[in-house]
Design a protein around this motif. Structure first.
Motif, PDB file in Angstrom:
ATOM      1  N   ILE A 131       0.834  -1.201   0.000  1.00  0.00           N
ATOM      2  CA  ILE A 131       0.000   0.000   0.000  1.00  0.00           C
ATOM      3  C   ILE A 131       0.877   1.262   0.000  1.00  0.00           C
ATOM      4  CG2 ILE A 131      -1.703   1.316   1.316  1.00  0.00           C
ATOM      5  CD1 ILE A 131      -2.811  -1.343   2.330  1.00  0.00           C
ATOM      6  N   SER A 132       1.912   1.278   0.837  1.00  0.00           N
ATOM      7  CA  SER A 132       2.764   2.470   0.915  1.00  0.00           C
ATOM      8  C   SER A 132       3.519   2.713  -0.383  1.00  0.00           C
ATOM      9  CB  SER A 132       3.749   2.324   2.075  1.00  0.00           C
ATOM     10  OG  SER A 132       4.616   1.220   1.865  1.00  0.00           O
ATOM     11  N   THR A 133       3.934   1.639  -1.056  1.00  0.00           N
ATOM     12  CA  THR A 133       4.617   1.805  -2.349  1.00  0.00           C
ATOM     13  C   THR A 133       3.689   2.416  -3.378  1.00  0.00           C
ATOM     14  OG1 THR A 133       6.031  -0.106  -1.878  1.00  0.00           O
ATOM     15  CG2 THR A 133       5.855   0.605  -4.176  1.00  0.00           C
ATOM     16  N   LYS A 134       2.456   1.961  -3.406  1.00  0.00           N
ATOM     17  CA  LYS A 134       1.480   2.523  -4.346  1.00  0.00           C
ATOM     18  C   LYS A 134       1.259   4.009  -4.072  1.00  0.00           C
ATOM     19  CE  LYS A 134       0.225  -1.079  -6.829  1.00  0.00           C
ATOM     20  NZ  LYS A 134       0.399  -1.120  -8.305  1.00  0.00           N
ATOM     21  N   ILE A 135       1.178   4.373  -2.801  1.00  0.00           N
ATOM     22  CA  ILE A 135       0.928   5.774  -2.455  1.00  0.00           C
ATOM     23  C   ILE A 135       2.128   6.636  -2.817  1.00  0.00           C
ATOM     24  CG2 ILE A 135       0.494   7.376  -0.554  1.00  0.00           C
ATOM     25  CD1 ILE A 135      -1.055   5.150   0.836  1.00  0.00           C
ATOM     26  N   ARG A 136       3.350   6.148  -2.533  1.00  0.00           N
ATOM     27  CA  ARG A 136       4.544   6.921  -2.858  1.00  0.00           C
ATOM     28  C   ARG A 136       4.704   7.110  -4.368  1.00  0.00           C
ATOM     29  NH1 ARG A 136       7.145   3.941   1.328  1.00  0.00           N
ATOM     30  NH2 ARG A 136       8.153   2.614  -0.248  1.00  0.00           N
ATOM     31  N   VAL A 137       4.399   6.081  -5.127  1.00  0.00           N
ATOM     32  CA  VAL A 137       4.472   6.197  -6.588  1.00  0.00           C
ATOM     33  C   VAL A 137       3.466   7.215  -7.091  1.00  0.00           C
ATOM     34  CG1 VAL A 137       4.076   4.977  -8.761  1.00  0.00           C
ATOM     35  CG2 VAL A 137       5.407   3.892  -6.957  1.00  0.00           C
ATOM     36  N   LYS A 138       2.263   7.197  -6.504  1.00  0.00           N
ATOM     37  CA  LYS A 138       1.231   8.165  -6.887  1.00  0.00           C
ATOM     38  C   LYS A 138       1.667   9.589  -6.572  1.00  0.00           C
ATOM     39  CE  LYS A 138      -2.945   9.324  -8.231  1.00  0.00           C
ATOM     40  NZ  LYS A 138      -3.391   9.168  -9.641  1.00  0.00           N
ATOM     41  N   LEU A 139       2.311   9.778  -5.401  1.00  0.00           N
ATOM     42  CA  LEU A 139       2.778  11.104  -5.051  1.00  0.00           C
ATOM     43  C   LEU A 139       3.912  11.564  -5.948  1.00  0.00           C
ATOM     44  CD1 LEU A 139       2.814  10.794  -1.140  1.00  0.00           C
ATOM     45  CD2 LEU A 139       1.280  12.204  -2.494  1.00  0.00           C
ATOM     46  N   ALA A 140       4.794  10.642  -6.303  1.00  0.00           N
ATOM     47  CA  ALA A 140       5.930  11.011  -7.147  1.00  0.00           C
ATOM     48  C   ALA A 140       5.493  11.374  -8.566  1.00  0.00           C
ATOM     49  CB  ALA A 140       6.942   9.868  -7.187  1.00  0.00           C
ATOM     50  N   ARG A 141       4.474  10.684  -9.053  1.00  0.00           N
ATOM     51  CA  ARG A 141       4.023  10.928 -10.430  1.00  0.00           C
ATOM     52  C   ARG A 141       2.919  11.971 -10.497  1.00  0.00           C
ATOM     53  NH1 ARG A 141       3.770   4.660 -12.688  1.00  0.00           N
ATOM     54  NH2 ARG A 141       5.997   4.221 -12.475  1.00  0.00           N
TER      55      ARG A 141
END
Length: 269
Positions: free
Chosen positions: A258-268
């Protein structure tokens, strides 16, 4: 072309002596470090214990794993997540003023230097020591884990915050200032959009770390699932220890996904 390469290779700086010296120093350091390592002669007893641990992991105790009371694995995992989550939020909030005081592009050099010293002092003490200190203050329990996670989070989160603040694009602020924007508008439209993604990503990453640290802090009585785990292992109840470890593995994998998905969303964006 090949002749040029061969000529450049032949004329390369000769640093053979330097390479040999570095290799000898590294080898001496390895041998010196290895002299302090003592191999335990566990023999069959150690192998038997290792086998029991693996057997317990692959055959967890179902009554403990699916027990929905306060003694069950789901409740203990929920308590561990709450400790890590609230500790991360409190630490991230306390890190904001320290970070702005430590930013060299916003504060005078003496203030930034003193603030950075405070952050370094906080980061120096391990989480385990903080846990033992707070247990003396507030007693064993989840609140002690919350206090420990909060203080431990300040150091790393502040460091990441400072980097984000010092990387601010000042040209945006200059453009807003040229448009006649107020200070609040410059903060709202110039600073926050740049800082919020980095801040959020840092908080999520710190939550991943705190989730693992909260498990260890349970060993000193700071709440969470650590204490039941060590009690089960000390009592050689490997099936119960296996149930707790299985729950931890599932929890860490779920939070990591879940945290990886959120970080990727924030980065992109």
């Amino acid at each position: 072309m090949n002749k040029q390469i061969e000529k450049a290779y032949a004329e390369r700086p000769k640093n053979t002596v330097y390479q040999i010296a570095v290799s000898v120093i590294v080898l001496v350091c390895i041998l010196w470090s290895g002299s302090a390592v003592e191999i335990s002669k566990g023999g069959l007893s150690g192998l038997s214990i290792a086998g029991n641990i693996l057997n317990g992991i692959f055959h967890p105790e179902p009554k403990l794993l699916f027990n929905l009371t306060i003694q069950g694995v789901p409740y203990l995992l929920l308590e561990t997540v709450c400790i890590a989550f609230l500790g991360t939020l409190v630490g991230a909030f306390l890190a904001i003023p320290l970070s702005f005081l430590s930013a060299s592009n916003l504060m005078p050099a003496p203030i930034a230097f003193i603030s950075r010293l405070i952050i370094m002092a906080i980061r120096t003490i391990p989480a385990f020591v903080y846990g033992l200190m707070f247990i003396r203050v507030s007693g064993p329990g989840a609140f002690t884990g919350l206090l420990t996670m909060s203080v431990c989070s300040i150091g790393m989160v502040s460091k990441m915050y400072i980097e984000a603040i010092e990387d601010l694009d000042t040209r945006i602020l200059e453009s807003l200032d040229a448009c006649g924007c107020t200070t609040f508008q410059k903060i709202r439209y110039g600073i926050l959009p740049q800082l919020i993604p980095n801040f959020a990503s840092t908080v999520i990453y710190r939550f991943d770390i705190n989730l693992r640290d909260a498990t260890v802090l349970g060993l000193v009585g700071a709440g969470g699932i650590g204490a039941p785990l060590i009690f089960a292992m000390n009592s050689y109840r490997w099936n119960e220890a296996g149930a707790i470890l299985v729950g931890l593995v599932v929890l860490v994998l779920l939070v990591e996904y879940i945290s990886t998905k959120i970080r990727v969303k924030l980065a992109r964006g």
